[in-house]
Motif scaffolding. Structure first.
Motif, PDB file in Angstrom:
ATOM      1  N   ILE A  71       0.829  -1.204   0.000  1.00 53.99           N
ATOM      2  CA  ILE A  71       0.000   0.000   0.000  1.00 53.99           C
ATOM      3  C   ILE A  71       0.863   1.253   0.000  1.00 53.99           C
ATOM      4  N   ALA A  72       1.932   1.257   0.798  1.00 53.84           N
ATOM      5  CA  ALA A  72       2.823   2.415   0.832  1.00 53.84           C
ATOM      6  C   ALA A  72       3.492   2.634  -0.524  1.00 53.84           C
ATOM      7  N   LEU A  73       3.907   1.556  -1.173  1.00 54.92           N
ATOM      8  CA  LEU A  73       4.535   1.681  -2.489  1.00 54.92           C
ATOM      9  C   LEU A  73       3.541   2.210  -3.515  1.00 54.92           C
ATOM     10  N   ALA A  74       2.330   1.685  -3.502  1.00 55.20           N
ATOM     11  CA  ALA A  74       1.324   2.146  -4.462  1.00 55.20           C
ATOM     12  C   ALA A  74       1.037   3.628  -4.279  1.00 55.20           C
ATOM     13  N   GLN A  75       0.949   4.078  -3.031  1.00 55.13           N
ATOM     14  CA  GLN A  75       0.685   5.491  -2.774  1.00 55.13           C
ATOM     15  C   GLN A  75       1.839   6.363  -3.245  1.00 55.13           C
ATOM     16  N   ALA A  76       3.061   5.814  -3.269  1.00 45.40           N
ATOM     17  CA  ALA A  76       4.230   6.568  -3.718  1.00 45.40           C
ATOM     18  C   ALA A  76       4.462   6.464  -5.220  1.00 45.40           C
ATOM     19  N   GLY A  77       3.565   5.754  -5.929  1.00 47.89           N
ATOM     20  CA  GLY A  77       3.693   5.673  -7.378  1.00 47.89           C
ATOM     21  C   GLY A  77       4.200   4.353  -7.906  1.00 47.89           C
ATOM     22  N   PHE A  78       4.445   3.371  -7.023  1.00 47.55           N
ATOM     23  CA  PHE A  78       4.920   2.056  -7.447  1.00 47.55           C
ATOM     24  C   PHE A  78       3.724   1.098  -7.444  1.00 47.55           C
TER      25      PHE A  78
END
Length: 621
Positions: free
Chosen positions: A266-273
């Protein structure tokens, strides 16, 4: 289940391809067709066309071609039957059932899917209500935005034993128990809610349907994460968290990232990954590795830098060895010790995460480094044990060609670590294989270029030029590496005459002396432009693979140098393979030749991307 060609043709005819593709790609009307920037490779000028009348898409840049079903399998990453079912549902068509029992199972699964969707809606409502205050506070503390919360469908299960059971009573207890939402205790006690007092994370299948849940405890208690049990919908060893979103994202990004847990994804997706997935509380299984390979040839496994994270990396490496096939492998990115992706991104930004991913090690390098550092290697017995451990790894590899290359790679590293470097004159293999010969004065000279066959000249572009200069500058500073990489260096053809002359002098010196020194190389060059260029490369501000954090980074700098030489030497071989595959497909277009051409193209794109990553690496300073 039998799908006749006539039924599949009807499915394609009822599907508007431009509308289907337009759901995820911006398309523009162009006469009787549509055009777009190709989602299968990066481009700025549209070369991707969609023809609704004929029912196919085609990219004139990368050669991607297919119909509606192919779009769902290649871009969305769905298995064939899942793609057919989703298209049929949109088109209002019934998928033929194989037999009454299959129809009954399909109906049962439909009921379970509906129950899981209802549970998902209930949990989301609870998160937004009074009971969800603690869960909302936790998400705020973790920096999870409302948009991210909605995108992942996060919810909350209250601490009551029967709140979900009451809300979903219309489905009946047996179905809710079978779906894993209720626990059925032994004896005469009543069933009760499985998830209580937890942040709820829905687990979806490749089609985006909720099939299970993960629940994170908000206060004290164990386990920290509780997953649904295995059900007719859910097998945790075959499922990856976020696969429904990561699969199409991986097509655009050209990679798939594997992290340790839900919140990392979830943290990666929110950062664009968006191309990140996670296993579900267990080590990667063979089924999960195979599924990853459907999305990318070399998935990036990103683990914490602590002992537990590194053990997980080695377990995954060992699990993958028997499955390796040409072109299919794993690579490993290591996070700074004590940080997970969320910590790193919040402290240093997405660029820091991208740098970690760009520095990922190939599987062969991770295994070598692990075994080399496991125990001391001071005695002959310890060194022999290292050799046995490496042999155990190669023995697990089933594919003969892949095994042979691993045996060679480990042998080269082992010999370079423990045994003397090659003697003064080259071996017959070097003389025959690379064509270097002595001239009348006894000096070693490179072979003439092949007659009537043009090979790609390295160093013609700015990116290759930068990386090539970094390699040569590093070899000037660490001339002992020339002998180790001599065979790969001999295969390079360089467009820049001064850089070519410098490399020739390095290789010639390695043939003439067992120990090559920087001053000796400069003496061989004499005065002139090449000499001045070499002197300039030895300045402190020259691009070179150089440790820039601590003394321990010297090993990393040499690993980066090793990979840069390997990638640089691999380019012409891949370019030749792609040209040959393209020629065969052009002469005789079949499914086999088309697949061969596409695979060669993907390998070349992966190579070019890795070459760009190395050329832009922070280690080149």
């Amino acid at each position: 289940m039998s799908l006749s060609p006539q039924w599949l043709d009807e499915l394609r005819a009822r599907t508007s391809l431009s509308t289907l593709i337009g759901k995820t790609v911006k398309v523009q009307k162009a006469g009787r067709e549509y055009k777009a920037c190709c989602p299968f490779h990066n481009e700025k000028t549209p070369s991707f066309t969609i023809n609704d009348e004929k029912g196919f898409y085609h990219c004139f840049g990368c050669g991607a071609h297919g119909d509606a079903i192919r779009w769902m399998t290649d871009h969305r990453g769905l298995p064939f039957m899942e793609a057919v079912k989703e298209l049929a549902a949109t088109a209002g068509m019934e998928v033929p059932a194989a037999d009454p029992r299959a129809a009954k199972r399909a109906e049962q699964a439909k009921g379970l899917h509906e129950a899981m969707a209802a549970a998902q809606s209930f949990f989301e409502d609870q998160l937004g209500g009074l009971d969800g205050a603690d869960a909302r506070a936790y998400l705020h503390k973790r920096g999870i935005t409302d948009a991210t919360r909605r995108a992942f469908g996060l919810g909350y299960s209250s601490d009551a034993r029967g709140k979900l059971k009451t809300a979903l009573r219309d489905f009946g207890e047996p179905m809710l128990i079978e779906a894993g939402l209720l626990i059925d205790p032994e004896g005469e006690r009543e069933s009760y809610d499985r998830f209580r007092g937890r942040l709820m994370l829905p687990i979806r299948d490749i089609r985006g349907r909720v099939i299970a849940f993960g629940g994170r405890i908000l206060g004290t208690g164990e386990p920290k994460y509780l997953n649904s049990p295995d059900t007719p919908l859910f097998d945790k060893g075959r499922t990856l968290y976020n696969i429904d979103r990561a699969s199409p994202a991986s097509r655009s990004a050209g990679r798939i990232i594997v992290v340790e847990g839900y919140m990392d994804v979830i943290a990666l997706a929110q950062a664009g990954f968006a191309e990140a997935v996670a296993p579900l509380g267990t080590a990667l299984t063979e089924h999960q590795i195979e599924r990853l390979w459907k999305m990318a040839d070399v998935p990036i496994l990103c683990f914490d830098g602590d002992t537990a994270g590194q053990k997980a990396a080695i377990r995954a490496a060992a699990r993958a060895l028997p499955l390796l096939r040409p072109g299919l492998s794993l690579c490993f990115a290591t996070l700074p010790t004590g940080q997970d992706p969320d910590d790193l991104i919040r402290a240093e930004g997405p660029g820091a995460m991208e740098a970690v991913l760009a520095a990922a090690e190939p599987l062969v390098e991770r295994l070598w480094r692990h075994e080399q550092n496991t125990v001391p290697l001071d005695t002959p017995e310890q060194r022999a044990a290292l050799k046995q451990r490496l042999a155990a790894h190669t023995g697990a590899i089933q594919h003969p060609d892949v095994k042979a290359h691993y045996v060679q790679a480990f042998r080269e590293r082992y010999d370079a670590l423990f045994f003397a470097r090659p003697a003064a004159s080259p071996s017959p293999r070097h003389q025959r294989g690379q064509g270097w010969q002595r001239d009348r004065r006894g000096n070693w000279k490179p072979p003439l270029p092949p007659v009537g066959k043009e090979a790609h000249a390295i160093g013609a572009s700015g990116m290759e030029q930068r990386l090539l200069r970094a390699i040569l500058a590093s070899l000037l500073r660490h001339p002992e590496q020339i002998v180790i990489h001599r065979e790969a260096l001999c295969s390079l053809r360089i467009a820049d005459p001064h850089l070519a002359r410098l490399l020739e002098a390095m290789i010639a010196a390695s043939f003439g002396k067992e120990t090559v020194e920087t001053d000796g190389l400069l003496t061989i060059l004499g005065q002139g432009e090449v000499y001045n260029m070499a002197k300039g490369m030895l300045r402190a501000d020259t691009f070179t693979f150089t440790p820039h954090r601590t003394a321990a980074d010297s090993d990393r700098a040499l690993r980066d140098l090793n990979e840069a030489i390997r990638v640089m030497a691999q380019g012409p071989e891949l370019e030749t393979a792609l040209a040959e595959a393209t020629r065969r497909a052009k002469d005789n277009l079949t499914e086999e030749t088309f697949a061969e051409q596409q695979r060669a193209h993907r390998l070349k794109m992966d190579h070019d991307r890795r070459l760009a990553e190395l050329a832009q690496s922070e280690d080149i300073i």
